[in-house]
Design a protein around this motif. Sequence first.
Motif, PDB file in Angstrom:
ATOM      1  N   GLU A 152       0.837  -1.198   0.000  1.00  0.00           N
ATOM      2  CA  GLU A 152       0.000   0.000   0.000  1.00  0.00           C
ATOM      3  C   GLU A 152       0.871   1.246   0.000  1.00  0.00           C
ATOM      4  O   GLU A 152       2.033   1.205   0.394  1.00  0.00           O
ATOM      5  CB  GLU A 152      -0.954   0.002   1.198  1.00  0.00           C
ATOM      6  N   VAL A 153       0.260   2.344  -0.483  1.00  0.00           N
ATOM      7  CA  VAL A 153       0.937   3.638  -0.505  1.00  0.00           C
ATOM      8  C   VAL A 153      -0.051   4.671   0.016  1.00  0.00           C
ATOM      9  O   VAL A 153      -1.185   4.768  -0.476  1.00  0.00           O
ATOM     10  CB  VAL A 153       1.397   4.023  -1.931  1.00  0.00           C
ATOM     11  N   LEU A 154       0.362   5.445   1.005  1.00  0.00           N
ATOM     12  CA  LEU A 154      -0.477   6.480   1.584  1.00  0.00           C
ATOM     13  C   LEU A 154      -0.180   7.811   0.903  1.00  0.00           C
ATOM     14  O   LEU A 154       0.968   8.255   0.871  1.00  0.00           O
ATOM     15  CB  LEU A 154      -0.219   6.602   3.091  1.00  0.00           C
ATOM     16  N   LEU A 155      -1.216   8.428   0.346  1.00  0.00           N
ATOM     17  CA  LEU A 155      -1.105   9.779  -0.200  1.00  0.00           C
ATOM     18  C   LEU A 155      -1.617  10.703   0.897  1.00  0.00           C
ATOM     19  O   LEU A 155      -2.770  10.567   1.341  1.00  0.00           O
ATOM     20  CB  LEU A 155      -1.939   9.928  -1.472  1.00  0.00           C
ATOM     21  N   LYS A 156      -0.754  11.627   1.370  1.00  0.00           N
ATOM     22  CA  LYS A 156      -1.092  12.462   2.527  1.00  0.00           C
ATOM     23  C   LYS A 156      -0.440  13.826   2.389  1.00  0.00           C
ATOM     24  O   LYS A 156       0.525  13.993   1.636  1.00  0.00           O
ATOM     25  CB  LYS A 156      -0.623  11.794   3.813  1.00  0.00           C
ATOM     26  N   PRO A 157      -0.950  14.818   3.126  1.00  0.00           N
ATOM     27  CA  PRO A 157      -0.318  16.137   3.098  1.00  0.00           C
ATOM     28  C   PRO A 157       1.162  16.027   3.474  1.00  0.00           C
ATOM     29  O   PRO A 157       1.532  15.293   4.384  1.00  0.00           O
ATOM     30  CB  PRO A 157      -1.099  16.932   4.160  1.00  0.00           C
ATOM     31  N   GLY A 158       2.004  16.710   2.700  1.00  0.00           N
ATOM     32  CA  GLY A 158       3.435  16.671   2.935  1.00  0.00           C
ATOM     33  C   GLY A 158       4.120  15.475   2.293  1.00  0.00           C
ATOM     34  O   GLY A 158       5.305  15.256   2.506  1.00  0.00           O
ATOM     35  N   GLY A 159       3.389  14.702   1.486  1.00  0.00           N
ATOM     36  CA  GLY A 159       3.965  13.529   0.835  1.00  0.00           C
ATOM     37  C   GLY A 159       3.405  13.390  -0.569  1.00  0.00           C
ATOM     38  O   GLY A 159       3.244  14.373  -1.298  1.00  0.00           O
ATOM     39  N   TYR A 160       3.090  12.168  -0.949  1.00  0.00           N
ATOM     40  CA  TYR A 160       2.466  11.933  -2.252  1.00  0.00           C
ATOM     41  C   TYR A 160       1.042  12.470  -2.245  1.00  0.00           C
ATOM     42  O   TYR A 160       0.357  12.426  -1.222  1.00  0.00           O
ATOM     43  CB  TYR A 160       2.413  10.435  -2.563  1.00  0.00           C
ATOM     44  N   HIS A 161       0.588  12.973  -3.402  1.00  0.00           N
ATOM     45  CA  HIS A 161      -0.791  13.438  -3.524  1.00  0.00           C
ATOM     46  C   HIS A 161      -1.187  13.538  -4.993  1.00  0.00           C
ATOM     47  O   HIS A 161      -0.332  13.555  -5.877  1.00  0.00           O
ATOM     48  CB  HIS A 161      -1.003  14.787  -2.823  1.00  0.00           C
ATOM     49  N   VAL A 162      -2.494  13.590  -5.213  1.00  0.00           N
ATOM     50  CA  VAL A 162      -3.034  13.833  -6.547  1.00  0.00           C
ATOM     51  C   VAL A 162      -3.265  15.334  -6.637  1.00  0.00           C
ATOM     52  O   VAL A 162      -4.048  15.894  -5.867  1.00  0.00           O
ATOM     53  CB  VAL A 162      -4.348  13.052  -6.762  1.00  0.00           C
ATOM     54  N   MET A 163      -2.550  15.994  -7.534  1.00  0.00           N
ATOM     55  CA  MET A 163      -2.613  17.449  -7.663  1.00  0.00           C
ATOM     56  C   MET A 163      -3.676  17.834  -8.676  1.00  0.00           C
ATOM     57  O   MET A 163      -3.698  17.312  -9.791  1.00  0.00           O
ATOM     58  CB  MET A 163      -1.245  17.979  -8.123  1.00  0.00           C
ATOM     59  N   LEU A 164      -4.551  18.757  -8.270  1.00  0.00           N
ATOM     60  CA  LEU A 164      -5.579  19.308  -9.156  1.00  0.00           C
ATOM     61  C   LEU A 164      -5.124  20.699  -9.560  1.00  0.00           C
ATOM     62  O   LEU A 164      -4.931  21.566  -8.708  1.00  0.00           O
ATOM     63  CB  LEU A 164      -6.927  19.387  -8.430  1.00  0.00           C
ATOM     64  N   ILE A 165      -4.957  20.922 -10.858  1.00  0.00           N
ATOM     65  CA  ILE A 165      -4.457  22.205 -11.366  1.00  0.00           C
ATOM     66  C   ILE A 165      -5.532  22.829 -12.239  1.00  0.00           C
ATOM     67  O   ILE A 165      -6.138  22.168 -13.077  1.00  0.00           O
ATOM     68  CB  ILE A 165      -3.157  21.995 -12.173  1.00  0.00           C
ATOM     69  N   GLY A 166      -5.751  24.126 -12.047  1.00  0.00           N
ATOM     70  CA  GLY A 166      -6.791  24.825 -12.803  1.00  0.00           C
ATOM     71  C   GLY A 166      -8.168  24.502 -12.262  1.00  0.00           C
ATOM     72  O   GLY A 166      -9.070  24.101 -13.009  1.00  0.00           O
ATOM     73  N   ILE A 167      -8.336  24.707 -10.961  1.00  0.00           N
ATOM     74  CA  ILE A 167      -9.627  24.422 -10.310  1.00  0.00           C
ATOM     75  C   ILE A 167     -10.724  25.244 -10.986  1.00  0.00           C
ATOM     76  O   ILE A 167     -10.582  26.451 -11.169  1.00  0.00           O
ATOM     77  CB  ILE A 167      -9.558  24.766  -8.802  1.00  0.00           C
ATOM     78  N   LYS A 168     -11.810  24.579 -11.353  1.00  0.00           N
ATOM     79  CA  LYS A 168     -12.919  25.228 -12.059  1.00  0.00           C
ATOM     80  C   LYS A 168     -14.046  25.643 -11.122  1.00  0.00           C
ATOM     81  O   LYS A 168     -14.922  26.412 -11.519  1.00  0.00           O
ATOM     82  CB  LYS A 168     -13.485  24.281 -13.113  1.00  0.00           C
ATOM     83  N   GLN A 169     -14.066  25.118  -9.917  1.00  0.00           N
ATOM     84  CA  GLN A 169     -15.099  25.481  -8.940  1.00  0.00           C
ATOM     85  C   GLN A 169     -14.487  25.414  -7.552  1.00  0.00           C
ATOM     86  O   GLN A 169     -13.543  24.668  -7.326  1.00  0.00           O
ATOM     87  CB  GLN A 169     -16.299  24.534  -9.035  1.00  0.00           C
ATOM     88  N   ASP A 170     -15.001  26.224  -6.653  1.00  0.00           N
ATOM     89  CA  ASP A 170     -14.510  26.208  -5.282  1.00  0.00           C
ATOM     90  C   ASP A 170     -14.811  24.851  -4.658  1.00  0.00           C
ATOM     91  O   ASP A 170     -15.865  24.263  -4.911  1.00  0.00           O
ATOM     92  CB  ASP A 170     -15.171  27.312  -4.462  1.00  0.00           C
ATOM     93  N   LEU A 171     -13.897  24.361  -3.857  1.00  0.00           N
ATOM     94  CA  LEU A 171     -14.077  23.112  -3.135  1.00  0.00           C
ATOM     95  C   LEU A 171     -14.147  23.450  -1.654  1.00  0.00           C
ATOM     96  O   LEU A 171     -13.146  23.837  -1.050  1.00  0.00           O
ATOM     97  CB  LEU A 171     -12.915  22.155  -3.416  1.00  0.00           C
ATOM     98  N   LYS A 172     -15.352  23.343  -1.094  1.00  0.00           N
ATOM     99  CA  LYS A 172     -15.592  23.733   0.297  1.00  0.00           C
ATOM    100  C   LYS A 172     -15.834  22.491   1.148  1.00  0.00           C
ATOM    101  O   LYS A 172     -16.324  21.474   0.648  1.00  0.00           O
ATOM    102  CB  LYS A 172     -16.797  24.656   0.374  1.00  0.00           C
ATOM    103  N   PRO A 173     -15.499  22.568   2.454  1.00  0.00           N
ATOM    104  CA  PRO A 173     -15.715  21.411   3.326  1.00  0.00           C
ATOM    105  C   PRO A 173     -17.143  20.869   3.178  1.00  0.00           C
ATOM    106  O   PRO A 173     -18.110  21.616   3.156  1.00  0.00           O
ATOM    107  CB  PRO A 173     -15.472  21.974   4.727  1.00  0.00           C
ATOM    108  N   GLY A 174     -17.219  19.548   3.066  1.00  0.00           N
ATOM    109  CA  GLY A 174     -18.503  18.875   2.882  1.00  0.00           C
ATOM    110  C   GLY A 174     -18.824  18.555   1.430  1.00  0.00           C
ATOM    111  O   GLY A 174     -19.637  17.678   1.148  1.00  0.00           O
ATOM    112  N   ASP A 175     -18.206  19.279   0.475  1.00  0.00           N
ATOM    113  CA  ASP A 175     -18.435  18.996  -0.951  1.00  0.00           C
ATOM    114  C   ASP A 175     -17.873  17.621  -1.296  1.00  0.00           C
ATOM    115  O   ASP A 175     -16.937  17.138  -0.662  1.00  0.00           O
ATOM    116  CB  ASP A 175     -17.739  20.036  -1.842  1.00  0.00           C
TER     117      ASP A 175
END
Length: 163
Positions: free
Chosen positions: A117-140
């Motif tokens: 297994e591989v953990l993607l976490k803040p400060g390590g590996y992650h899936v980067m979203l570039i050119g956000i088209k809509q705001d992402l708010k908690p709960g979305d």
Amino acid sequence: MRCKVISRLAVVGLLLAGVVACGAPSGPEVRVDDAWARPAMTVGQMETGESAEGGMGMAGTGAVFMLLVNDGAEADRLLGGSTDVAEVVEIHETTMEGEVMKMRMLPDGLEIPAKGEVLLKPGGYHVMLIGIKQDLKPGDRFTVDLEFEKSGSVTVEPEVRNP
């Protein structure tokens, strides 16, 4: 008579062995657990002076985190993905060089080892979203199609959370 019984048992044994061998997974078996994303804002939101509670501070980008588990007998590789909420999806790694935090794209993707297994976490590996088209708010929630080298496309639905 005894020879026929042993022959029949041998045939049955070979057939059962074949069924077991065919049923055993030989390739990767990747699953995604606990997918979540940080709050993020579009460039337009940043230009108007609005704030994104708990956001990354970089307008137009976001990050998705998760646990990638490979129960299979063969390694696989996360290559990238796509989503309706961003123009580009890349696999990134954050590292510390001295006292400087650096982020870089992994051009060859991220290997998920066999039976690992591989953990993607803040400060390590992650899936980067570039050119956000809509705001992402908690709960979305939104969908991301992750592209694996051998397993093909896997759709996940991360929930936006404050880290």
